[in-house]
Design a protein around this motif. Sequence first.
Motif, PDB file in Angstrom:
ATOM      1  N   TRP A 189      28.423  83.715  33.404  1.00 18.17           N
ATOM      2  CA  TRP A 189      29.379  83.797  34.529  1.00 18.17           C
ATOM      3  C   TRP A 189      29.012  82.720  35.541  1.00 18.17           C
ATOM      4  O   TRP A 189      28.075  82.882  36.308  1.00 18.17           O
ATOM      5  CB  TRP A 189      29.370  85.186  35.182  1.00 18.17           C
ATOM      6  N   LYS A 238      29.833  78.139  36.241  1.00 19.94           N
ATOM      7  CA  LYS A 238      29.664  76.805  35.651  1.00 19.94           C
ATOM      8  C   LYS A 238      29.026  75.871  36.665  1.00 19.94           C
ATOM      9  O   LYS A 238      29.381  75.897  37.839  1.00 19.94           O
ATOM     10  CB  LYS A 238      31.026  76.214  35.269  1.00 19.94           C
ATOM     11  N   ILE A 289      32.027  72.215  30.797  1.00 19.04           N
ATOM     12  CA  ILE A 289      31.703  73.644  30.654  1.00 19.04           C
ATOM     13  C   ILE A 289      30.206  73.826  30.424  1.00 19.04           C
ATOM     14  O   ILE A 289      29.735  74.190  29.347  1.00 19.04           O
ATOM     15  CB  ILE A 289      32.575  74.352  29.590  1.00 19.04           C
ATOM     16  N   ARG A 333      41.441  71.352  27.402  1.00 18.34           N
ATOM     17  CA  ARG A 333      40.364  71.848  26.548  1.00 18.34           C
ATOM     18  C   ARG A 333      40.651  71.654  25.060  1.00 18.34           C
ATOM     19  O   ARG A 333      39.744  71.298  24.289  1.00 18.34           O
ATOM     20  CB  ARG A 333      40.134  73.327  26.841  1.00 18.34           C
ATOM     21  N   SER A 369      39.784  83.900  23.085  1.00 16.71           N
ATOM     22  CA  SER A 369      39.563  82.460  23.189  1.00 16.71           C
ATOM     23  C   SER A 369      38.257  82.059  22.507  1.00 16.71           C
ATOM     24  O   SER A 369      38.154  80.971  21.947  1.00 16.71           O
ATOM     25  CB  SER A 369      39.590  81.998  24.646  1.00 16.71           C
ATOM     26  N   SER A 412      35.946  76.751  25.374  1.00 12.47           N
ATOM     27  CA  SER A 412      35.711  77.940  26.192  1.00 12.47           C
ATOM     28  C   SER A 412      34.222  78.222  26.072  1.00 12.47           C
ATOM     29  O   SER A 412      33.691  78.235  24.956  1.00 12.47           O
ATOM     30  CB  SER A 412      36.541  79.104  25.650  1.00 12.47           C
ATOM     31  N   ARG A 415      29.100  80.639  21.252  1.00 14.79           N
ATOM     32  CA  ARG A 415      28.278  81.671  20.608  1.00 14.79           C
ATOM     33  C   ARG A 415      28.917  82.215  19.336  1.00 14.79           C
ATOM     34  O   ARG A 415      28.257  82.904  18.563  1.00 14.79           O
ATOM     35  CB  ARG A 415      27.988  82.804  21.608  1.00 14.79           C
ATOM     36  N   SER A 419      38.796  84.603  33.581  1.00 15.30           N
ATOM     37  CA  SER A 419      37.362  84.298  33.649  1.00 15.30           C
ATOM     38  C   SER A 419      37.149  82.954  34.321  1.00 15.30           C
ATOM     39  O   SER A 419      36.270  82.794  35.179  1.00 15.30           O
ATOM     40  CB  SER A 419      36.752  84.201  32.259  1.00 15.30           C
ATOM     41  N   THR A 420      37.966  81.969  33.909  1.00 20.02           N
ATOM     42  CA  THR A 420      37.760  80.602  34.382  1.00 20.02           C
ATOM     43  C   THR A 420      37.847  80.513  35.905  1.00 20.02           C
ATOM     44  O   THR A 420      36.966  79.949  36.557  1.00 20.02           O
ATOM     45  CB  THR A 420      38.784  79.663  33.721  1.00 20.02           C
ATOM     46  N   MET A 427      35.102  83.026  37.750  1.00 24.03           N
ATOM     47  CA  MET A 427      33.697  82.601  37.832  1.00 24.03           C
ATOM     48  C   MET A 427      33.522  81.429  38.791  1.00 24.03           C
ATOM     49  O   MET A 427      32.496  81.304  39.448  1.00 24.03           O
ATOM     50  CB  MET A 427      33.106  82.326  36.443  1.00 24.03           C
ATOM     51  N   PHE A 439      26.737  91.691  36.406  1.00 24.64           N
ATOM     52  CA  PHE A 439      27.897  90.801  36.333  1.00 24.64           C
ATOM     53  C   PHE A 439      29.042  91.364  37.194  1.00 24.64           C
ATOM     54  O   PHE A 439      29.669  90.645  37.973  1.00 24.64           O
ATOM     55  CB  PHE A 439      28.326  90.603  34.861  1.00 24.64           C
TER      56      PHE A 439
HETATM   57  C1  DP6 Z   1      32.696  87.794  31.125  1.00 20.37           C
HETATM   58  O1  DP6 Z   1      34.136  81.825  28.060  1.00 20.37           O
HETATM   59  O2  DP6 Z   1      36.245  83.018  28.779  1.00 20.37           O
HETATM   60  O3  DP6 Z   1      33.185  87.231  28.868  1.00 20.37           O
HETATM   61  O4  DP6 Z   1      34.304  79.003  29.795  1.00 20.37           O
HETATM   62  O5  DP6 Z   1      36.073  79.364  31.515  1.00 20.37           O
HETATM   63  O6  DP6 Z   1      36.627  79.623  29.068  1.00 20.37           O
HETATM   64  P1  DP6 Z   1      35.554  79.757  30.167  1.00 20.37           P
HETATM   65  O7  DP6 Z   1      35.206  81.291  30.284  1.00 20.37           O
HETATM   66  P2  DP6 Z   1      34.950  82.389  29.159  1.00 20.37           P
HETATM   67  O8  DP6 Z   1      34.083  83.441  30.001  1.00 20.37           O
HETATM   68  C2  DP6 Z   1      33.510  84.560  29.411  1.00 20.37           C
HETATM   69  C3  DP6 Z   1      32.926  85.439  30.468  1.00 20.37           C
HETATM   70  C4  DP6 Z   1      32.464  86.797  29.990  1.00 20.37           C
HETATM   71  C5  DP6 Z   1      30.963  86.801  29.700  1.00 20.37           C
HETATM   72  C6  DP6 Z   1      30.499  86.193  28.392  1.00 20.37           C
HETATM   73  O9  DP6 Z   1      31.239  86.185  27.389  1.00 20.37           O
HETATM   74  O10 DP6 Z   1      29.333  85.757  28.381  1.00 20.37           O
END
Ligand code: DP6
Length: 403
Positions: free
Chosen positions: A20, A22, A28, A75, A122, A154, A159, A209-210, A213, A261
């Motif tokens: 959470w 950047k 990213i 992206r 995503s 993303s 992962r 999320s984008t 965060m 979080f």
């Molecule tokens: C809360 O990967 O969707 O799921 O990088 O902006 O595309 P961007 O965001 P994203 O964020 C995921 C946030 C989360 C926590 C996690 O998966 O680690």
Amino acid sequence: MSVYQATTSAPVNIACIKYWGKRDTKLILPTNSSLSVTLDQDHLRSTTTSRADPSFEKDRLWLNGVEEEIKEGGRLATCIREMKRMRKELEDKDASQPKISSYAVHICSINNFPTAAGLASSAAGFAALVSSLAALYSLPASPSELSRIARQGSGSACRSLFGGYVAWNMGSKPDGSDSYAVEVAPREHWPDMHALICVVSDDKKGTSSTSGMQRTVETSPLLQHRIAHVVPARMEAISAAIRARDFDTFARLTMQDSNQFHAVALDTDPPIFYMNDVSRAIIALIVEYNRVSVANGGKLKAAYTYDAGPNAVIYAPKENLKEIIELIIHYFPQAEPFKDPFGLFGAAGVQGKLVEGFNPAVAKSFGVGAVKGLIHTRVGDGPRVLGAEEALLGANGLPKSIA
Ligand code: DP6
């Protein structure tokens, strides 16, 4: 004439230590490392076919049957450009390789779960995109190298290039070359890790999320404390717990990190709320379920975690899933009978009951539809290369679904 095409599928992952924030929004690059469990593609997956052809006029992409614009500098465009660049390097090194890096590509992607369910689509989507292009281009790249590219689609997608238990090391270099995913343990190391996804009804459009965060990075003092003093130790501790198959520690850290979080979301100005009353009731049920176990001399038996929305993901060893599903269904009656993919319930079916000693007053009962679906899955493997019969593009290079 040769057809240059490949189809792959990629999994969803759900973080235990959350990403959470950047430090670089274009590349990213995260403000902290994170760690997730990859879920089984037999239940949740993104499938993508990529094809390169000299007759294609431009890069095009269809998602669940609808064409998406590939915005310049966006992206999608970044990931496609980076994959073509890797192909070009291969062609420059090896003259026997057909020069397909200059061709435009058609990409067709589908999720086998509704995007509206608010699951991490995503992550699976960008991981499938990158792995299908890697297969199309016969790239010798490792999953970690590919994760560096998926990351630019993303963050959490990096992962999904591995199965099992996966860390995204934040890295420190400004160009992001050391910010990629690594395997902590393969799924075979701890295959009994199951997950129950409670799909929670949500009418309002949440903060993405984008943008969420980014606002947290700009306004939350608690995030700075988390980055500097909390996450590094948790990454170490949860990796050790996974290596030792120590569910008690894994569960404690997973729940603590979900809570923190959501605390930094609340510490954002203006505040962000991702959980709702149903999410909080599920927390109360898992806390009570664990309390009963500990009171009887046992250990933690389940861990909840929540991403940027109200859905609960409950991690637990397989042996506890029957009790957990009975518990959730007791409070959240289902419109459809629960589908039991692992054959835990036998002929008796799902009853909806509580373990002995459980205090029923910890949450109120909700009506049908408050939890609108339950998905029972488990830890799974990484991206898979599929056969030509699974291709999503037809002979004419357009999606089969609309051709
Ligand atoms: C809360 O990967 O969707 O799921 O990088 O902006 O595309 P961007 O965001 P994203 O964020 C995921 C946030 C989360 C926590 C996690 O998966 O680690």
